[in-house]
Write an enzyme that holds these catalytic residues in place. Structure first.
Site: not given
Length: 307
Positions: A120, A155, A187, A217
């Site tokens: 697994r 992400k 950002k 950004e």
């Protein structure tokens, strides 16, 4: 920003850390109590890892085969000390290859107990990473008629970033920065806290060091027009065009005029990515490569060898 597409192997210490975490989670205090209860330690098996396919994917790209092989060999030294032979794993495909449903990815033989106790963990990594590589290939193929490159984002699944970014490279994509430590990305919240785009850029250039890339950004052309790309003390290395229309992207690319890289980002979907690439952007960053890729269905089929 690291936009390399080279499929360098996953470093050994990353593999060990990943497997240590996974087996602590799966084995707990007692290990595989089902296999120990039901199967004699003398039972030997032969097995194949076979790609079965998944809905929504056209191309299949395995990623994590070496990691899966390491999972089947986990604790080999301990098993040898206890008188059990290690599993034998033969890879039949390589990371980054393009394969079709039904393809055998690896053949495994040895004690059934050892195989079932590691199955697994090996499959969880292999199915997940192969899904990322396969989705990445779809995006890469969609922009192949342009010079744009597909890259990932931060992400990622906590603890699995190095593995997931490796899978992106296996699919033909490139890597954006790995974390907050290896490149600056200014950002909207940084701009607000710094007092504006120009103060933020000036501080980044003054404090970042000559080896550190700076990306800015922007989500409007008005913000972009505040940047003086002819002033090295204020010029970013890359401009991220966030959620811009196709028309604004084209205007942004023309304004930057190759004085910095242009990167498109924000809700990038596969059906839209060719149009985005045709605006002339250099890079297209896609969070969905890692946060929304389906797994590739890969199964392990066992044949009893001898006992």
């Amino acid at each position: 920003m690291n936009s390399t597409g080279l499929r360098e192997p996953i470093p050994g210490h990353i593999i060990r850390q990943a497997l240590d975490r996974a087996f602590v989670e799966d084995w707990g205090l007692s290990g595989d109590i089902t296999s120990r209860a039901c199967i004699s330690p003398d039972v030997q098996v032969q097995a194949q890892l076979r790609l079965r396919g998944s809905e929504g994917l056209n191309d299949y790209v395995p990623a994590g085969l070496e990691l899966a092989k390491a999972a089947f060999h986990y604790d080999d030294a301990k098993e040898t000390e206890q008188g059990r032979s290690a599993l034998r794993v033969e890879l039949r495909q390589s990371d980054g290859a393009v394969v079709s449903p039904g393809s055998v990815l690896a053949e495994i033989s040895g004690p059934a107990r050892l195989l079932l106790g590691r199955e697994r963990v090996a499959l969880n990594y292999l199915c997940h990473l192969s899904g990322i590589a396969s989705v990445t290939r779809q995006y890469v193929r969609a922009v192949a008629h342009t010079s744009a490159r597909i890259v990932d984002t931060r992400k990622t699944t906590p603890g699995l970033r190095a593995l997931e970014k490796f899978a992106v490279r296996c699919g033909g994509g490139g890597n954006h920065r790995f974390g907050l430590f290896d490149a600056m990305m200014i950002k909207d919240n940084h701009i607000a806290a710094a007092g504006g785009i120009v103060p933020a850029l000036r501080a980044a250039r003054a404090n970042g060091g000559h080896m550190v890339s700076v990306e800015l950004e922007v989500d409007t052309l008005e913000q972009l027009y505040q940047v003086n790309f002819d002033d090295n003390t204020l010029r970013p290395d890359c401009v991220l065009l966030d959620n811009m229309s196709l028309g604004d992207m084209k205007r942004a690319v023309a304004y930057v005029a190759k004085r910095a890289f242009c990167e498109a980002s924000g809700g990038i979907r596969l059906e839209r990515v060719p149009d985005i690439a045709e605006t002339g952007v250099d890079l297209i960053s896609v969070g969905a490569l890692t946060h929304s890729a389906p797994i590739v269905d890969i199964g392990l089929d066992i044949n009893l060898s001898h006992s």
